[in-house]
Design a protein around this motif. Structure first.
Motif, PDB file in Angstrom:
ATOM      1  N   UNK A  66       0.842  -1.193   0.000  1.00  0.00           N
ATOM      2  CA  UNK A  66       0.000   0.000   0.000  1.00  0.00           C
ATOM      3  C   UNK A  66       0.879   1.245   0.000  1.00  0.00           C
ATOM      4  N   UNK A  67       0.659   2.113  -0.982  1.00  0.00           N
ATOM      5  CA  UNK A  67       1.350   3.394  -1.019  1.00  0.00           C
ATOM      6  C   UNK A  67       0.314   4.489  -0.793  1.00  0.00           C
ATOM      7  N   UNK A  68       0.375   5.134   0.329  1.00  0.00           N
ATOM      8  CA  UNK A  68      -0.633   6.161   0.610  1.00  0.00           C
ATOM      9  C   UNK A  68      -0.100   7.545   0.281  1.00  0.00           C
ATOM     10  N   UNK A  69      -1.011   8.414  -0.025  1.00  0.00           N
ATOM     11  CA  UNK A  69      -0.636   9.802  -0.296  1.00  0.00           C
ATOM     12  C   UNK A  69      -0.224  10.500   1.000  1.00  0.00           C
ATOM     13  N   UNK A  70       0.581  11.520   0.889  1.00  0.00           N
ATOM     14  CA  UNK A  70       1.082  12.216   2.065  1.00  0.00           C
ATOM     15  C   UNK A  70      -0.041  12.814   2.899  1.00  0.00           C
ATOM     16  N   UNK A  71      -1.099  13.286   2.231  1.00  0.00           N
ATOM     17  CA  UNK A  71      -2.200  13.929   2.960  1.00  0.00           C
ATOM     18  C   UNK A  71      -3.209  12.925   3.525  1.00  0.00           C
ATOM     19  N   UNK A  72      -3.030  11.645   3.230  1.00  0.00           N
ATOM     20  CA  UNK A  72      -3.940  10.619   3.732  1.00  0.00           C
ATOM     21  C   UNK A  72      -3.550  10.207   5.146  1.00  0.00           C
ATOM     22  N   UNK A  73      -4.554  10.101   6.032  1.00  0.00           N
ATOM     23  CA  UNK A  73      -4.318   9.640   7.396  1.00  0.00           C
ATOM     24  C   UNK A  73      -4.655   8.144   7.470  1.00  0.00           C
ATOM     25  N   UNK A  74      -3.746   7.350   7.948  1.00  0.00           N
ATOM     26  CA  UNK A  74      -3.868   5.903   7.976  1.00  0.00           C
ATOM     27  C   UNK A  74      -4.047   5.446   9.426  1.00  0.00           C
ATOM     28  N   UNK A  75      -5.222   4.901   9.734  1.00  0.00           N
ATOM     29  CA  UNK A  75      -5.499   4.312  11.037  1.00  0.00           C
ATOM     30  C   UNK A  75      -5.349   2.794  10.917  1.00  0.00           C
ATOM     31  N   UNK A  76      -4.358   2.224  11.586  1.00  0.00           N
ATOM     32  CA  UNK A  76      -4.142   0.778  11.581  1.00  0.00           C
ATOM     33  C   UNK A  76      -4.860   0.172  12.792  1.00  0.00           C
ATOM     34  N   UNK A  77      -5.857  -0.653  12.527  1.00  0.00           N
ATOM     35  CA  UNK A  77      -6.634  -1.249  13.623  1.00  0.00           C
ATOM     36  C   UNK A  77      -5.997  -2.512  14.173  1.00  0.00           C
ATOM     37  N   UNK A  78      -5.074  -3.115  13.444  1.00  0.00           N
ATOM     38  CA  UNK A  78      -4.472  -4.392  13.766  1.00  0.00           C
ATOM     39  C   UNK A  78      -5.584  -5.414  13.948  1.00  0.00           C
ATOM     40  N   UNK A  79      -5.285  -6.589  14.523  1.00  0.00           N
ATOM     41  CA  UNK A  79      -6.331  -7.598  14.610  1.00  0.00           C
ATOM     42  C   UNK A  79      -6.208  -8.494  15.828  1.00  0.00           C
ATOM     43  N   UNK A  80      -5.691  -7.978  16.911  1.00  0.00           N
ATOM     44  CA  UNK A  80      -5.722  -8.792  18.120  1.00  0.00           C
ATOM     45  C   UNK A  80      -4.656  -8.429  19.125  1.00  0.00           C
ATOM     46  N   UNK A  81      -4.906  -8.823  20.376  1.00  0.00           N
ATOM     47  CA  UNK A  81      -3.902  -8.728  21.426  1.00  0.00           C
ATOM     48  C   UNK A  81      -2.841  -9.783  21.162  1.00  0.00           C
ATOM     49  N   UNK A  82      -1.566  -9.426  21.227  1.00  0.00           N
ATOM     50  CA  UNK A  82      -0.516 -10.378  20.838  1.00  0.00           C
ATOM     51  C   UNK A  82      -0.178 -11.407  21.914  1.00  0.00           C
ATOM     52  N   UNK A  83      -0.236 -12.661  21.527  1.00  0.00           N
ATOM     53  CA  UNK A  83       0.345 -13.770  22.282  1.00  0.00           C
ATOM     54  C   UNK A  83       1.615 -14.199  21.569  1.00  0.00           C
ATOM     55  N   UNK A  84       1.489 -14.461  20.256  1.00  0.00           N
ATOM     56  CA  UNK A  84       2.626 -14.885  19.439  1.00  0.00           C
ATOM     57  C   UNK A  84       3.500 -13.679  19.092  1.00  0.00           C
ATOM     58  N   UNK A  85       4.776 -13.896  18.972  1.00  0.00           N
ATOM     59  CA  UNK A  85       5.697 -12.811  18.644  1.00  0.00           C
ATOM     60  C   UNK A  85       5.379 -12.229  17.271  1.00  0.00           C
ATOM     61  N   UNK A  86       5.476 -10.920  17.189  1.00  0.00           N
ATOM     62  CA  UNK A  86       5.061 -10.190  15.992  1.00  0.00           C
ATOM     63  C   UNK A  86       6.233  -9.462  15.353  1.00  0.00           C
ATOM     64  N   UNK A  87       6.101  -9.207  14.060  1.00  0.00           N
ATOM     65  CA  UNK A  87       6.968  -8.260  13.361  1.00  0.00           C
ATOM     66  C   UNK A  87       8.439  -8.402  13.669  1.00  0.00           C
ATOM     67  N   UNK A  88       9.026  -7.331  14.169  1.00  0.00           N
ATOM     68  CA  UNK A  88      10.467  -7.290  14.413  1.00  0.00           C
ATOM     69  C   UNK A  88      10.880  -8.126  15.610  1.00  0.00           C
ATOM     70  N   UNK A  89       9.908  -8.586  16.410  1.00  0.00           N
ATOM     71  CA  UNK A  89      10.216  -9.437  17.565  1.00  0.00           C
ATOM     72  C   UNK A  89      10.402 -10.906  17.180  1.00  0.00           C
ATOM     73  N   UNK A  90      10.032 -11.273  15.970  1.00  0.00           N
ATOM     74  CA  UNK A  90      10.141 -12.672  15.544  1.00  0.00           C
ATOM     75  C   UNK A  90      11.595 -13.025  15.241  1.00  0.00           C
ATOM     76  N   UNK A  91      12.050 -14.137  15.798  1.00  0.00           N
ATOM     77  CA  UNK A  91      13.421 -14.591  15.538  1.00  0.00           C
ATOM     78  C   UNK A  91      13.540 -15.216  14.155  1.00  0.00           C
ATOM     79  N   UNK A  92      12.554 -16.030  13.793  1.00  0.00           N
ATOM     80  CA  UNK A  92      12.553 -16.690  12.490  1.00  0.00           C
ATOM     81  C   UNK A  92      11.153 -16.620  11.894  1.00  0.00           C
ATOM     82  N   UNK A  93      11.088 -16.560  10.585  1.00  0.00           N
ATOM     83  CA  UNK A  93       9.811 -16.520   9.872  1.00  0.00           C
ATOM     84  C   UNK A  93       9.671 -17.794   9.053  1.00  0.00           C
TER      85      UNK A  93
END
Length: 288
Positions: free
Chosen positions: A1-28
């Motif tokens: 997704x490439x948004x315009x500079x004037x666009x406001x992006x609200x990320x709702x995500x999809x849950x309280x984390x139990x499993x490691x996410x994003x940059x916290x993951x050691x291996x994918x």
């Protein structure tokens, strides 16, 4: 997704984390990517977010670090859970049951397992293995219960329930899982974040964790001691699940204190008004 500079992006995500996410993951362990590329893409996406919702203080700390989030965090609770506090939720539940053509007078079990990152043969082709013994469940529980199966869309297409007509229902394509929470008397899950949301209803939960050691140590890893925190039993065999449900009223009492502690830690912000807080937070931020 490439948004315009004037666009406001609200990320709702999809849950309280139990499993490691994003940059916290050691291996994918996902098809079509590797750990380095996944984290690079994840970080690039997160930089597009202006606002990020958080359901609780616990999640806020993880989100900031795991996403390297530099925008405005809105710690509001989850708008999607407002339904669970609606004054007319009982009437809505009856309407939902009717729309799904569920038999009246039966209690509802919702089975909603997580997606397992390594359940693929190759990119676009996925394995499927239902560990719950539906035949035994129908034999022992069918007089009182029906089962709704909410599977990940990548494997739901392989689900064949024709042998369990009138007992097991495939609701994988149902639009709003919160409505399925509302009509369910108990939840069977594993490591899916659905249990954080379902806890708002104060109804029994059991955790069918047949691959706990592999999932916790190899695939994703957890942010907390899973067994010590979750407000229900960890069961590895299908017959254990059935045994527990047959004596659910007595068995669930032993988890009352853990359930209360769990709700205090993860569910305290939700009260049916999270949507309003999000909208108010966005407009206040825009005015500033």
């Amino acid at each position: 997704l490439k948004k315009r500079r004037e666009t406001m992006y609200l990320q709702t995500w999809h849950g309280t984390p139990l499993k490691r996410l994003g940059l916290d993951m050691d291996e994918v362990h996902m098809p079509g990517t590797n750990t380095e590329q996944y984290k690079k893409n994840f970080s690039a996406q997160a930089k597009e977010w202006n606002y990020l919702l958080s359901p609780n203080l616990y999640s806020s700390a993880i989100f900031k670090r795991a996403f390297d989030f530099r925008g405005l965090l809105l710690e509001t609770g989850y708008p999607r859970n407002d339904l669970l506090y609606a004054p007319d939720r009982q009437q809505q539940a009856e309407q939902i049951k009717q729309s799904l053509r569920l038999p009246p007078g039966k209690k509802v079990i919702l089975y909603a397992p997580t997606w397992r990152d390594d359940e693929f043969v190759k990119k676009g082709q996925y394995r499927f293995n239902l560990k719950l013994d539906l035949e035994q469940m129908q034999s022992r529980l069918g007089d009182d219960y029906i089962v709704l199966l909410r599977m990940h869309y990548l494997i739901a297409e392989h689900l064949d329930l024709t042998a369990f007509d009138g007992f097991a229902y495939d609701v994988s394509a149902y639009g709003d899982i919160a409505e399925l929470y509302l009509i369910s008397d108990l939840l069977i899950t594993d490591y899916s974040s659905v249990f954080f949301d379902y806890a708002h209803l104060n109804r029994p939960m059991l955790f069918f964790t047949y691959d706990l050691e592999k999932y916790a140590s190899v695939l994703r890893g957890f942010y907390f001691d899973f067994e010590a925190v979750v407000p229900g039993p960890l069961l590895k065999e299908s017959d254990q699940v059935i045994d527990y449900i047959e004596d659910i009223a007595t068995q669930s009492k032993q988890y009352e204190e853990k359930y209360t502690a769990f709700q205090e830690r993860f569910c305290s912000l939700d009260d049916g008004k999270a949507s309003q807080r999000v909208v108010d937070g966005l407009f206040r931020a825009e005015i500033k």
